[in-house]
Design an enzyme around this catalytic site. Structure first.
Site, mmCIF file in Angstrom:
data_model
loop_
_atom_site.group_PDB
_atom_site.id
_atom_site.type_symbol
_atom_site.label_atom_id
_atom_site.label_comp_id
_atom_site.label_asym_id
_atom_site.label_seq_id
_atom_site.Cartn_x
_atom_site.Cartn_y
_atom_site.Cartn_z
ATOM 1 N N HIS A 153 0.901 -0.991 -0.031
ATOM 2 C CA HIS A 153 0.092 0.100 0.179
ATOM 3 C C HIS A 153 1.246 1.333 0.013
ATOM 4 O O HIS A 153 1.947 1.107 0.131
ATOM 5 C CB HIS A 153 -0.646 -0.064 0.943
ATOM 6 C CG HIS A 153 -1.924 -0.798 0.941
ATOM 7 N ND1 HIS A 153 -1.846 -1.974 1.304
ATOM 8 C CD2 HIS A 153 -3.466 -0.567 0.634
ATOM 9 C CE1 HIS A 153 -3.334 -3.025 0.994
ATOM 10 N NE2 HIS A 153 -4.341 -1.893 0.670
ATOM 11 N N LYS A 157 -1.219 5.015 4.927
ATOM 12 C CA LYS A 157 -1.909 4.323 5.199
ATOM 13 C C LYS A 157 -1.901 3.988 6.834
ATOM 14 O O LYS A 157 -0.526 3.908 7.231
ATOM 15 C CB LYS A 157 -2.280 3.003 4.590
ATOM 16 C CG LYS A 157 -2.921 1.541 4.842
ATOM 17 C CD LYS A 157 -2.949 0.876 3.793
ATOM 18 C CE LYS A 157 -3.615 -0.841 4.769
ATOM 19 N NZ LYS A 157 -4.873 0.098 5.191
HETATM 20 P P1 NAD Z 1 -6.967 10.060 3.953
HETATM 21 O O1 NAD Z 1 -6.240 10.061 5.474
HETATM 22 O O2 NAD Z 1 -6.522 10.430 3.062
HETATM 23 O O3 NAD Z 1 -8.448 10.686 4.406
HETATM 24 C C1 NAD Z 1 -9.504 10.293 6.086
HETATM 25 C C2 NAD Z 1 -9.608 10.920 5.909
HETATM 26 O O4 NAD Z 1 -10.965 11.898 7.374
HETATM 27 C C3 NAD Z 1 -8.971 12.847 6.012
HETATM 28 O O5 NAD Z 1 -9.595 13.786 5.842
HETATM 29 C C4 NAD Z 1 -9.234 13.161 7.820
HETATM 30 O O6 NAD Z 1 -9.727 14.544 7.980
HETATM 31 C C5 NAD Z 1 -11.184 12.146 7.808
HETATM 32 N N1 NAD Z 1 -11.160 12.393 9.561
HETATM 33 C C6 NAD Z 1 -10.446 11.729 10.616
HETATM 34 N N2 NAD Z 1 -11.170 11.624 11.675
HETATM 35 C C7 NAD Z 1 -12.403 12.549 11.264
HETATM 36 C C8 NAD Z 1 -13.980 12.295 11.818
HETATM 37 N N3 NAD Z 1 -13.799 12.039 13.348
HETATM 38 N N4 NAD Z 1 -14.976 13.002 11.390
HETATM 39 C C9 NAD Z 1 -15.108 12.791 9.383
HETATM 40 N N5 NAD Z 1 -13.525 12.772 9.578
HETATM 41 C C10 NAD Z 1 -12.631 12.513 9.445
HETATM 42 O O7 NAD Z 1 -7.197 7.465 4.084
HETATM 43 P P2 NAD Z 1 -7.798 7.813 2.855
HETATM 44 O O8 NAD Z 1 -7.054 6.631 2.438
HETATM 45 O O9 NAD Z 1 -9.307 8.276 2.691
HETATM 46 O O10 NAD Z 1 -8.613 6.176 3.994
HETATM 47 C C11 NAD Z 1 -9.351 6.264 4.995
HETATM 48 C C12 NAD Z 1 -9.811 4.842 5.289
HETATM 49 O O11 NAD Z 1 -10.601 3.940 4.343
HETATM 50 C C13 NAD Z 1 -8.597 4.184 6.080
HETATM 51 O O12 NAD Z 1 -9.139 3.459 6.993
HETATM 52 C C14 NAD Z 1 -8.530 2.567 5.068
HETATM 53 O O13 NAD Z 1 -7.803 2.346 4.784
HETATM 54 C C15 NAD Z 1 -9.837 2.672 3.979
HETATM 55 N N6 NAD Z 1 -9.529 2.184 3.133
HETATM 56 C C16 NAD Z 1 -10.826 1.225 3.061
HETATM 57 C C17 NAD Z 1 -10.944 1.190 1.753
HETATM 58 C C18 NAD Z 1 -11.668 -0.146 1.459
HETATM 59 O O14 NAD Z 1 -12.456 -0.722 0.329
HETATM 60 N N7 NAD Z 1 -11.981 -0.712 2.004
HETATM 61 C C19 NAD Z 1 -9.569 1.365 0.177
HETATM 62 C C20 NAD Z 1 -9.166 2.113 0.797
HETATM 63 C C21 NAD Z 1 -9.006 2.948 1.832
#
Ligand code: NAD
Length: 262
Positions: A153, A157
């Site tokens: 990744h 992450k």
């Molecule tokens: P990222 O850091 O780009 O985005 C996360 C966002 O959440 C940030 O903008 C942050 O400000 C916001 N945030 C943090 N705390 C918050 C809160 N309490 N309330 C509202 N917003 C809040 O991360 P990302 O790459 O978008 O990944 C997010 C999650 O999704 C991770 O856990 C990642 O592992 C997961 N993910 C899952 C899949 C899937 O298919 N299920 C795919 C990719 C990523």
């Protein structure tokens, strides 16, 4: 129209979800939450046109103001349980892409669901290819019990090992008909052989350039079988997220894994 709130709307995944919801005729973007982007227009934040949905800083306030039916969450493992519990206590359903929920936390969410009637889909991976890769790994595991996983990744992450690799290992462990060979290698540096889930070693690579990738390596007598999935763009997750938004209201309780919705 199903009214959706996107939690984590300013993140890498959240921005894609904002675009995918806006593009689907059966879904309506009712609200968006992200404390880091409070006050911004969700459309502009997602790289499209202004859509008039102002990103809120508090999930609670946005829920009260927008009355959604479904909350989609892509935030962080450190906040996902509290977010999900708060939403489901209100009887609202959730599509959870954020990784890191433990088995105990999933059970607690199921308890809330039984009380309030809120449904949830928790999917460590929303891409169809990744779901098929897990299904293939599960099937192969019945015949080739010796296996290791390499997940790769991007370096931002939050967690390791990935939710996808954990779920893959759990499925493979349950499908195995024979125990794997004993691992006699002594680690001269702790961690050299990776983390262990269901007797399967998981190795986590974190480097700029990667999105989300996984290899499952099976070893047999004089043969190796490798399967690999690559998510090259976060768009790959969106058909699964959109499907989940439409289906979550009709599937009772807490469901773990997108494959249960296909
Ligand atoms: P990222 O850091 O780009 O985005 C996360 C966002 O959440 C940030 O903008 C942050 O400000 C916001 N945030 C943090 N705390 C918050 C809160 N309490 N309330 C509202 N917003 C809040 O991360 P990302 O790459 O978008 O990944 C997010 C999650 O999704 C991770 O856990 C990642 O592992 C997961 N993910 C899952 C899949 C899937 O298919 N299920 C795919 C990719 C990523």
């Amino acid at each position: 129209m199903i009214r959706i709130v996107v939690n984590g709307a300013g993140g890498k995944m959240g921005r894609e979800v904002v675009k995918a919801v806006a593009a689907d005729p059966e879904l309506e973007l009712a609200g968006a939450v992200d404390p880091s982007h409070k006050g911004e227009d969700a459309g502009i934040l997602a790289g499209t046109e202004r859509n008039g949905v102002t990103v809120g800083g508090s999930l609670q306030t946005v829920l009260e103001e927008t009355h959604p039916q479904v909350v989609v969450d892509f935030t962080s493992p450190s906040v996902i349980f509290d977010n999900a519990a708060a939403v489901m206590e209100k009887g609202l359903s959730m599509v959870i892409g954020t990784t890191g929920l433990t088995e105990k936390q999933r059970t607690l969410l199921q308890e809330i669901s039984s009380r309030t009637g809120a449904n949830a889909l928790i999917a460590p991976n929303f891409s169809l290819g990744a779901v098929l890769m897990m299904e293939a790994a599960e099937k192969i595991s019945a015949y080739l019990p010796n296996a290791e996983i390499i997940e790769l990744h991007h370096n931002h992450k939050y967690d390791a090992p990935s939710g996808t690799s954990r779920l893959t290992a759990e499925k493979m462990g349950a499908a195995r008909k024979q125990e794997p060979c004993e691992d006699r290698t002594a680690e001269s540096i702790p961690g050299a052989r990776g983390a262990v889930v269901e007797g399967i070693r998981i190795h986590s690579v974190r480097l700029p350039g990667y999105v989300a990738h996984q290899e499952v390596l099976f070893g047999g007598e004089g043969e190796i079988l490798t399967i690999r999935h690559d998510s090259l763009d976060r768009k790959s997750f969106m058909p699964g997220v959109v499907l989940a938004c439409k289906k979550v209201l009709t599937v009772p309780g807490v469901t773990y894994g997108l494959e249960n919705y296909l």
